[in-house]
Design a protein around this motif. Sequence first.
Motif, PDB file in Angstrom:
ATOM      1  N   GLY A   1       0.819  -1.208   0.000  1.00 35.55           N
ATOM      2  CA  GLY A   1       0.000   0.000   0.000  1.00 35.55           C
ATOM      3  C   GLY A   1       0.854   1.260   0.000  1.00 35.55           C
ATOM      4  N   VAL A   2       1.959   1.228   0.743  1.00 37.54           N
ATOM      5  CA  VAL A   2       2.883   2.363   0.752  1.00 37.54           C
ATOM      6  C   VAL A   2       3.491   2.537  -0.629  1.00 37.54           C
ATOM      7  CG1 VAL A   2       5.017   3.275   1.765  1.00 37.54           C
ATOM      8  CG2 VAL A   2       3.387   2.004   3.205  1.00 37.54           C
ATOM      9  N   TRP A   3       3.866   1.406  -1.257  1.00 38.41           N
ATOM     10  CA  TRP A   3       4.435   1.463  -2.608  1.00 38.41           C
ATOM     11  C   TRP A   3       3.459   2.151  -3.575  1.00 38.41           C
ATOM     12  CZ3 TRP A   3       3.866   0.558  -7.674  1.00 38.41           C
ATOM     13  CH2 TRP A   3       4.999   0.404  -8.469  1.00 38.41           C
ATOM     14  N   SER A   4       2.193   1.737  -3.529  1.00 36.47           N
ATOM     15  CA  SER A   4       1.190   2.319  -4.430  1.00 36.47           C
ATOM     16  C   SER A   4       0.981   3.794  -4.155  1.00 36.47           C
ATOM     17  CB  SER A   4      -0.134   1.559  -4.288  1.00 36.47           C
ATOM     18  OG  SER A   4       0.015   0.202  -4.656  1.00 36.47           O
ATOM     19  N   MET A   5       1.016   4.180  -2.876  1.00 34.49           N
ATOM     20  CA  MET A   5       0.829   5.580  -2.515  1.00 34.49           C
ATOM     21  C   MET A   5       1.979   6.439  -3.050  1.00 34.49           C
ATOM     22  SD  MET A   5       0.582   7.301   1.281  1.00 34.49           S
ATOM     23  CE  MET A   5       2.320   6.953   1.583  1.00 34.49           C
ATOM     24  N   VAL A   6       3.213   5.960  -2.875  1.00 31.91           N
ATOM     25  CA  VAL A   6       4.372   6.706  -3.366  1.00 31.91           C
ATOM     26  C   VAL A   6       4.335   6.793  -4.887  1.00 31.91           C
ATOM     27  CG1 VAL A   6       6.894   6.714  -3.556  1.00 31.91           C
ATOM     28  CG2 VAL A   6       5.797   6.061  -1.390  1.00 31.91           C
ATOM     29  N   GLU A   7       4.022   5.680  -5.538  1.00 39.20           N
ATOM     30  CA  GLU A   7       3.978   5.660  -6.997  1.00 39.20           C
ATOM     31  C   GLU A   7       2.902   6.602  -7.530  1.00 39.20           C
ATOM     32  OE1 GLU A   7       2.739   4.037 -10.992  1.00 39.20           O
ATOM     33  OE2 GLU A   7       1.591   4.157  -9.120  1.00 39.20           O
ATOM     34  N   GLY A   8       1.764   6.652  -6.834  1.00 40.75           N
ATOM     35  CA  GLY A   8       0.678   7.526  -7.259  1.00 40.75           C
ATOM     36  C   GLY A   8       1.010   8.989  -7.116  1.00 40.75           C
ATOM     37  N   ARG A   9       1.804   9.341  -6.107  1.00 38.58           N
ATOM     38  CA  ARG A   9       2.153  10.749  -5.883  1.00 38.58           C
ATOM     39  C   ARG A   9       3.155  11.275  -6.908  1.00 38.58           C
ATOM     40  NH1 ARG A   9       0.714  13.263  -1.181  1.00 38.58           N
ATOM     41  NH2 ARG A   9      -0.400  11.993   0.352  1.00 38.58           N
TER      42      ARG A   9
ATOM     43  N   ARG B   1       9.024   6.097 -11.727  1.00 38.13           N
ATOM     44  CA  ARG B   1       8.002   5.843 -10.693  1.00 38.13           C
ATOM     45  C   ARG B   1       8.274   4.524  -9.980  1.00 38.13           C
ATOM     46  NH1 ARG B   1       4.169   6.808 -14.663  1.00 38.13           N
ATOM     47  NH2 ARG B   1       3.285   4.726 -14.306  1.00 38.13           N
ATOM     48  N   ASN B   2       8.581   3.491 -10.750  1.00 38.53           N
ATOM     49  CA  ASN B   2       8.830   2.175 -10.156  1.00 38.53           C
ATOM     50  C   ASN B   2      10.062   2.179  -9.271  1.00 38.53           C
ATOM     51  OD1 ASN B   2       7.342  -0.596 -11.256  1.00 38.53           O
ATOM     52  ND2 ASN B   2       6.888   1.209 -12.454  1.00 38.53           N
ATOM     53  N   VAL B   3      11.133   2.769  -9.773  1.00 40.22           N
ATOM     54  CA  VAL B   3      12.386   2.760  -9.012  1.00 40.22           C
ATOM     55  C   VAL B   3      12.239   3.563  -7.731  1.00 40.22           C
ATOM     56  CG1 VAL B   3      14.791   3.520  -9.020  1.00 40.22           C
ATOM     57  CG2 VAL B   3      13.851   2.364 -11.028  1.00 40.22           C
ATOM     58  N   VAL B   4      11.676   4.767  -7.828  1.00 37.99           N
ATOM     59  CA  VAL B   4      11.526   5.617  -6.640  1.00 37.99           C
ATOM     60  C   VAL B   4      10.595   4.968  -5.624  1.00 37.99           C
ATOM     61  CG1 VAL B   4      10.644   7.828  -5.789  1.00 37.99           C
ATOM     62  CG2 VAL B   4      12.031   7.753  -7.872  1.00 37.99           C
ATOM     63  N   ALA B   5       9.462   4.428  -6.086  1.00 40.00           N
ATOM     64  CA  ALA B   5       8.514   3.789  -5.170  1.00 40.00           C
ATOM     65  C   ALA B   5       9.152   2.588  -4.479  1.00 40.00           C
ATOM     66  CB  ALA B   5       7.258   3.356  -5.929  1.00 40.00           C
ATOM     67  N   THR B   6       9.929   1.815  -5.219  1.00 38.76           N
ATOM     68  CA  THR B   6      10.575   0.641  -4.636  1.00 38.76           C
ATOM     69  C   THR B   6      11.636   1.041  -3.622  1.00 38.76           C
ATOM     70  OG1 THR B   6      10.166  -0.729  -6.602  1.00 38.76           O
ATOM     71  CG2 THR B   6      11.962  -1.405  -5.149  1.00 38.76           C
ATOM     72  N   VAL B   7      12.447   2.029  -3.952  1.00 36.80           N
ATOM     73  CA  VAL B   7      13.515   2.466  -3.041  1.00 36.80           C
ATOM     74  C   VAL B   7      12.923   3.072  -1.770  1.00 36.80           C
ATOM     75  CG1 VAL B   7      15.405   4.103  -2.726  1.00 36.80           C
ATOM     76  CG2 VAL B   7      15.233   2.797  -4.854  1.00 36.80           C
ATOM     77  N   VAL B   8      11.935   3.964  -1.919  1.00 36.92           N
ATOM     78  CA  VAL B   8      11.336   4.617  -0.755  1.00 36.92           C
ATOM     79  C   VAL B   8      10.641   3.593   0.145  1.00 36.92           C
ATOM     80  CG1 VAL B   8       9.531   6.223  -0.003  1.00 36.92           C
ATOM     81  CG2 VAL B   8      11.067   6.855  -1.877  1.00 36.92           C
ATOM     82  N   THR B   9       9.853   2.711  -0.450  1.00 31.21           N
ATOM     83  CA  THR B   9       9.138   1.714   0.350  1.00 31.21           C
ATOM     84  C   THR B   9      10.105   0.750   1.017  1.00 31.21           C
ATOM     85  OG1 THR B   9       7.338   1.859  -1.260  1.00 31.21           O
ATOM     86  CG2 THR B   9       7.232   0.069   0.332  1.00 31.21           C
ATOM     87  N   SER B  10      11.173   0.388   0.321  1.00 37.05           N
ATOM     88  CA  SER B  10      12.177  -0.499   0.921  1.00 37.05           C
ATOM     89  C   SER B  10      12.812   0.150   2.137  1.00 37.05           C
ATOM     90  CB  SER B  10      13.250  -0.861  -0.109  1.00 37.05           C
ATOM     91  OG  SER B  10      12.711  -1.582  -1.189  1.00 37.05           O
ATOM     92  N   MET B  11      13.101   1.445   2.043  1.00 34.84           N
ATOM     93  CA  MET B  11      13.676   2.155   3.181  1.00 34.84           C
ATOM     94  C   MET B  11      12.706   2.181   4.375  1.00 34.84           C
ATOM     95  SD  MET B  11      16.756   3.001   2.416  1.00 34.84           S
ATOM     96  CE  MET B  11      16.760   1.390   1.591  1.00 34.84           C
ATOM     97  N   VAL B  12      11.415   2.358   4.072  1.00 35.20           N
ATOM     98  CA  VAL B  12      10.403   2.330   5.133  1.00 35.20           C
ATOM     99  C   VAL B  12      10.376   0.964   5.800  1.00 35.20           C
ATOM    100  CG1 VAL B  12       7.933   2.460   5.626  1.00 35.20           C
ATOM    101  CG2 VAL B  12       8.985   4.145   4.100  1.00 35.20           C
ATOM    102  N   VAL B  13      10.361  -0.094   4.980  1.00 37.91           N
ATOM    103  CA  VAL B  13      10.322  -1.457   5.519  1.00 37.91           C
ATOM    104  C   VAL B  13      11.562  -1.739   6.359  1.00 37.91           C
ATOM    105  CG1 VAL B  13      10.403  -3.901   4.908  1.00 37.91           C
ATOM    106  CG2 VAL B  13       8.847  -2.364   3.697  1.00 37.91           C
ATOM    107  N   ILE B  14      12.725  -1.327   5.868  1.00 33.87           N
ATOM    108  CA  ILE B  14      13.967  -1.563   6.608  1.00 33.87           C
ATOM    109  C   ILE B  14      13.945  -0.818   7.945  1.00 33.87           C
ATOM    110  CG2 ILE B  14      16.449  -1.074   6.594  1.00 33.87           C
ATOM    111  CD1 ILE B  14      16.384  -1.714   3.574  1.00 33.87           C
TER     112      ILE B  14
END
Length: 361
Positions: A300-308, A317-330
């Motif tokens: 859900g966080v990934w989709s939110m970041v990608e949508g923004r 969009r894919n790279v930024v959403a993946t990197v940001v969400t991965s940092m949140v998860v970590i």
Amino acid sequence: MAVGEIRSMTGVRGAAAVFVMVYHFELDRIPSDGALSTFLNHGYLSVDLFFILSGFVMAHVYGPSFLSGAFRFGDFLWHRIARIYPLYLAVTLGFIALAFVKSSQLDIGPDVFVSNVLMLQALGNWPSIDPPAWSVSAEMLVYLLFPVIGLLCLKSSRTAALLLGIGALLAILILTLAASLHYIGSTISKGLLDLIAAPFTLIRCLAGFTLGQLLWRLHNDPVAASFASRTSIQICVALLALVALTQPDWDFPIYLLIILLIFCLSTDRGMFSGFFASRPLHFLGDISFAVYLTHYRALGVWSMVEGRLGNTGFVIRNVVATVVTSMVVIGVSWLLHVGIERPCRQLMRKGSAAFVRKPAA
């Protein structure tokens, strides 16, 4: 560093947790053909790496006491519960609470709730409240068989051990062949071994755990260990793995290369060991269990970041959403590791040790 720890193995566990996380983030979001898509779609094989690695580590930690006759199954099982259950239960209950807050109702039957709390969902095909947790359930069930597996893998003759290893590999090969012929599997599978229904989950786990035990036995052979520690051999394994991961339906060859990778790491020497023992990967290895349990619900966080990101290019969009969400998860995983996983494990183990030392009345 824990006594007897092979740092590179902790590091590869962290790398595998990140790989399966990215696999879920990018699932069905990139073109279905091409080398990158095929590479990412093999991310599910990280789970098989976990199974093989777990078998090796259990043999590495408990093998000497098992061979000497000092092994105590009760202590082993309690330590495994202390390692897995507190964080597993906290995450599972946390996701149930979040679902209730979100919809004010729970679409979870009593059988699903009980099977998940007791980590038995892999035994009867009950869905996991936290989807990746099916593998945790399967591994916990295999722990119950550790005395038998250890007896067969560690105390048998070389011939018997070889036959056992061949049998485990044949089980994996048969699964991949059956999936390729569409006898087993599902429409959502991204690979021939992407089997998440019983009894195939238990077969995957049992075969991997067995092969890991046998790898530990081979790891103690100085000739084999010297061969696997050579940088030239490790470079060949790395190059073959990179090629295999970009080839569709090469799941079984990749599985064999995972075995070789773990064996190379077991020597604690050479190029692989230096890379996977690095501080960043070792840190990810320490929090890998939390990453594995929490990442799926971060979609859900990934989709939110990608949508923004609006009309930004698809790749960006894919790279930024993946990197940001991965940092949140970590970040969340680190908090769970230091706040729940590590202190609960230490508390349960201290309590067990105190109980053992307590004099009889």
